[in-house]
Design a protein around this motif. Structure first.
Motif, short mmCIF file in Angstrom:
data_model
loop_
_atom_site.label_atom_id
_atom_site.label_comp_id
_atom_site.label_asym_id
_atom_site.label_seq_id
_atom_site.Cartn_x
_atom_site.Cartn_y
_atom_site.Cartn_z
N LYS A 180 -33.79 20.44 -0.99
CA LYS A 180 -33.53 20.35 0.46
C LYS A 180 -32.40 19.37 0.74
O LYS A 180 -31.53 19.63 1.59
CB LYS A 180 -34.79 19.94 1.19
CG LYS A 180 -35.90 20.99 1.18
CD LYS A 180 -37.15 20.47 1.89
CE LYS A 180 -38.25 21.51 1.91
NZ LYS A 180 -39.49 21.00 2.56
N GLU A 181 -32.41 18.24 0.06
CA GLU A 181 -31.37 17.23 0.27
C GLU A 181 -30.01 17.77 -0.15
O GLU A 181 -29.00 17.53 0.54
CB GLU A 181 -31.70 15.97 -0.53
CG GLU A 181 -30.70 14.84 -0.34
CD GLU A 181 -31.02 13.62 -1.19
OE1 GLU A 181 -30.12 12.78 -1.36
OE2 GLU A 181 -32.16 13.53 -1.70
N GLN B 91 -40.42 15.49 -7.13
CA GLN B 91 -39.35 15.34 -6.14
C GLN B 91 -38.38 16.52 -6.12
O GLN B 91 -37.38 16.49 -5.40
CB GLN B 91 -38.56 14.05 -6.41
CG GLN B 91 -39.40 12.78 -6.31
CD GLN B 91 -40.03 12.63 -4.94
OE1 GLN B 91 -39.35 12.72 -3.92
NE2 GLN B 91 -41.34 12.39 -4.90
N GLY B 92 -38.67 17.56 -6.90
CA GLY B 92 -37.72 18.67 -7.04
C GLY B 92 -37.43 19.40 -5.74
O GLY B 92 -36.26 19.66 -5.42
N PHE C 27 -38.22 32.57 3.92
CA PHE C 27 -36.87 32.30 4.42
C PHE C 27 -36.90 31.23 5.50
O PHE C 27 -37.69 31.33 6.45
CB PHE C 27 -36.23 33.57 4.97
CG PHE C 27 -34.85 33.37 5.52
CD1 PHE C 27 -33.82 32.92 4.70
CD2 PHE C 27 -34.57 33.63 6.85
CE1 PHE C 27 -32.54 32.72 5.20
CE2 PHE C 27 -33.29 33.44 7.36
CZ PHE C 27 -32.28 32.98 6.53
N ASP C 28 -36.08 30.22 5.35
CA ASP C 28 -35.93 29.15 6.33
C ASP C 28 -34.62 29.40 7.08
O ASP C 28 -33.53 29.12 6.56
CB ASP C 28 -35.92 27.79 5.63
CG ASP C 28 -35.69 26.64 6.61
OD1 ASP C 28 -35.77 26.88 7.83
OD2 ASP C 28 -35.43 25.52 6.14
N ASP C 29 -34.73 29.95 8.28
CA ASP C 29 -33.51 30.31 9.00
C ASP C 29 -32.70 29.10 9.45
O ASP C 29 -31.49 29.19 9.67
CB ASP C 29 -33.82 31.22 10.19
CG ASP C 29 -34.83 30.60 11.16
OD1 ASP C 29 -35.26 29.45 10.92
OD2 ASP C 29 -35.16 31.25 12.15
N LYS C 30 -33.34 27.94 9.56
CA LYS C 30 -32.63 26.74 9.99
C LYS C 30 -31.59 26.31 8.95
O LYS C 30 -30.45 25.99 9.29
CB LYS C 30 -33.61 25.60 10.26
CG LYS C 30 -32.94 24.33 10.78
CD LYS C 30 -33.96 23.25 11.08
CE LYS C 30 -33.28 21.98 11.59
NZ LYS C 30 -34.27 20.91 11.89
N SER C 31 -31.99 26.30 7.68
CA SER C 31 -31.08 25.91 6.61
C SER C 31 -30.37 27.11 5.99
O SER C 31 -29.42 26.94 5.22
CB SER C 31 -31.83 25.15 5.52
OG SER C 31 -32.82 25.99 4.92
N GLY C 32 -30.84 28.32 6.32
CA GLY C 32 -30.28 29.52 5.70
C GLY C 32 -30.67 29.64 4.24
O GLY C 32 -29.91 30.18 3.43
N ALA C 33 -31.86 29.15 3.90
CA ALA C 33 -32.30 29.14 2.50
C ALA C 33 -33.44 30.11 2.27
O ALA C 33 -34.43 30.12 3.01
CB ALA C 33 -32.74 27.73 2.10
#
Length: 325
Positions: free
Chosen positions: A254-255, A248-249, A58-64
Motif C-alpha cells: 500500500k505504501e 508488514q508486506g 478491487f480498491d477503486d480509490k488506489s486503482g489496485a
C-alpha cells in the motif's frame, strides 16, 4: 417449371434468389463474431471476482486489484489453480481493458501462512513421468509459462504489477513471483530452486528471468546449487526490491502504491522500456518447457522417490500451519 438442373443448383446453394451478396455475408459473420467476443468478455469480467482458488478484490480509490492464492491442500500450482489464474488474467483484461486509467496496480500474494508458493505440482509430475506422458508434462509447462509471460508483460495494460511474498517462494513459485515488476518480500521468507535435488531443473521461466535481471552465471548458480536464499540476499542480487519485517508486506505494498501514484506513468514506462530492450519471447519459454519435459522423463526411480517424499512433506505443511495457528 424449374428444371432438374435448376433445382440441383438451388439445393447446392449456387443460385439463391434470397442469398446475401458476399460483402454482406462477410459483414454478417463479422457482426456475429463481434457479438460472440462481446459476450465472452462479459462472462470473463463477471467471473473475475468469483474464482474458487483465488481471492480477488478491487480498491477503486488506489486503482489496485488485489489477488491472493487460496490453496486447498499443499500450496502449489495445481491444474485447478492454474485454470483460475488464467481466468483472472482474462477477467482483468475484459473488465479493465477498455478503461486504461481505472486499473493502475495489480498485487499478487498468497493466503497460505508462511508460503507464497511451493511451485509445480510434483505429484502430477511423478504420475506423468511414470506413465511416460511427455505431452501432459508439456501441456502443464505451457500453461505455466503463459501465466508467467502475461504477468511479465503486465497483461499488455498500463499497470504496475507487484508480487508480494509473505512466505517462501520455491521452484515455480519463485519463477512466477519474479515475473512481476516489483517484488516485496517479508524478511522471514525463503527463496530458491530445489529441483536439482531430485535431478530436475526449474523449466518454466527461471533461467530466462534471472539471467535477464542479473546474469547467466547467477541464474545457473541458483538452479544448480539448490540452496535457499534469504530475502536480504535476494534484494542484494536485484531480484527482490523491497524487504520488510514479517507481517508488514501488505502495508508495504500500500505504501509503495501511495508513494508512486504521482510517478505512475514514468515508472510504468521504464518497465515497458525494459521489456523492449530485453524481450522475453513466448517461444523461448516453450522451447525450454520441452527441454524440461525431456529431462523429467529421464529421472530415475530414486529421483521419483525423492520427489514423492517432498510431496509428502508438502502435504503435511497445511496441517502443521493450521496446528500452529
Amino acid at each position: 417449371m424449374t428444371s432438374i438442373a435448376s433445382r440441383d443448383s438451388v439445393a447446392k446453394g449456387r443460385f439463391l434468389p434470397f442469398a446475401l451478396p458476399p460483402a454482406l455475408q462477410a459483414d454478417s459473420v463479422s457482426r456475429i463474431e463481434a457479438r460472440s467476443l462481446e459476450l465472452q468478455r462479459a462472462a470473463d469480467a463477471a467471473r473475475l471476482f468469483c474464482l474458487e482458488h483465488l481471492e480477488v478484490s478491487f480498491d477503486d480509490k488506489s486503482g489496485a486489484l488485489w489477488s491472493f492464492m487460496r490453496s486447498k491442500g499443499r500450496p502449489s500450482y495445481s491444474l485447478a489453480l492454474l485454470d483460475d489464474i488464467h481466468a483472472m488474467q482474462d477477467g482483468i483484461v475484459a473488465r479493465f481493458g477498455g478503461q486504461p486509467t481505472e486499473l493502475r496496480y495489480l498485487v499478487a500474494g498468497s493466503r497460505s501462512p508462511g508460503v507464497f508458493s511451493l511451485g509445480g505440482d510434483l505429484d502430477l509430475f511423478a504420475t506423468c513421468i511414470r506413465n511416460k506422458d511427455r505431452q501432459a508434462l508439456i501441456d502443464y509447462g505451457k500453461s505455466c509459462v503463459r501465466v508467467l509471460h502475461r504477468f511479465h508483460s503486465a497483461l499488455d495494460l498500463p499497470i504496475i504489477t507487484i508480487g508480494l511474498a509473505q512466505g517462501d517462494a520455491l521452484g515455480g513459485g519463485l519463477e512466477s513471483l519474479l515475473s512481476f515488476n516489483v517484488v516485496i518480500a517479508e524478511r522471514n521468507a525463503k527463496f530458491g530452486f530445489p529441483e536439482t535435488l531430485f535431478g530436475l531443473f526449474p523449466g518454466m521461466g527461471a533461467y530466462s528471468i534471472v539471467s535477464r535481471r542479473t546474469n547467466a552465471a547467477f541464474a545457473e548458480e541458483m538452479m544448480l546449487s539448490g540452496r535457499t536464499y534469504t530475502a536480504d540476499e535476494m534484494k542484494q542480487a536485484g531480484l527482490v526490491h523491497i524487504v520488510v519485517e514479517p507481517g508488514q508486506g501488505i502495508d508495504a505494498a500500500k505504501e509503495y502504491m501511495l508513494r508512486s501514484q504521482s510517478r505512475h506513468a514514468g515508472i510504468r514506462a521504464v518497465y515497458d522500456v525494459g521489456r523492449r530492450v530485453n524481450p522475453m519471447p513466448l517461444d523461448e519459454l516453450d522451447d525450454i518447457v520441452r527441454i524440461w519435459a525431456d529431462c523429467a522423463l529421464k529421472l530415475s526411480d530414486r529421483d521419483l522417490r525423492l520427489m514423492q517424499r517432498l510431496v509428502a512433506a508438502q502435504n503435511r505443511l497445511p496441517k502443521q500451519l493450521q496446528a500452529a495457528e
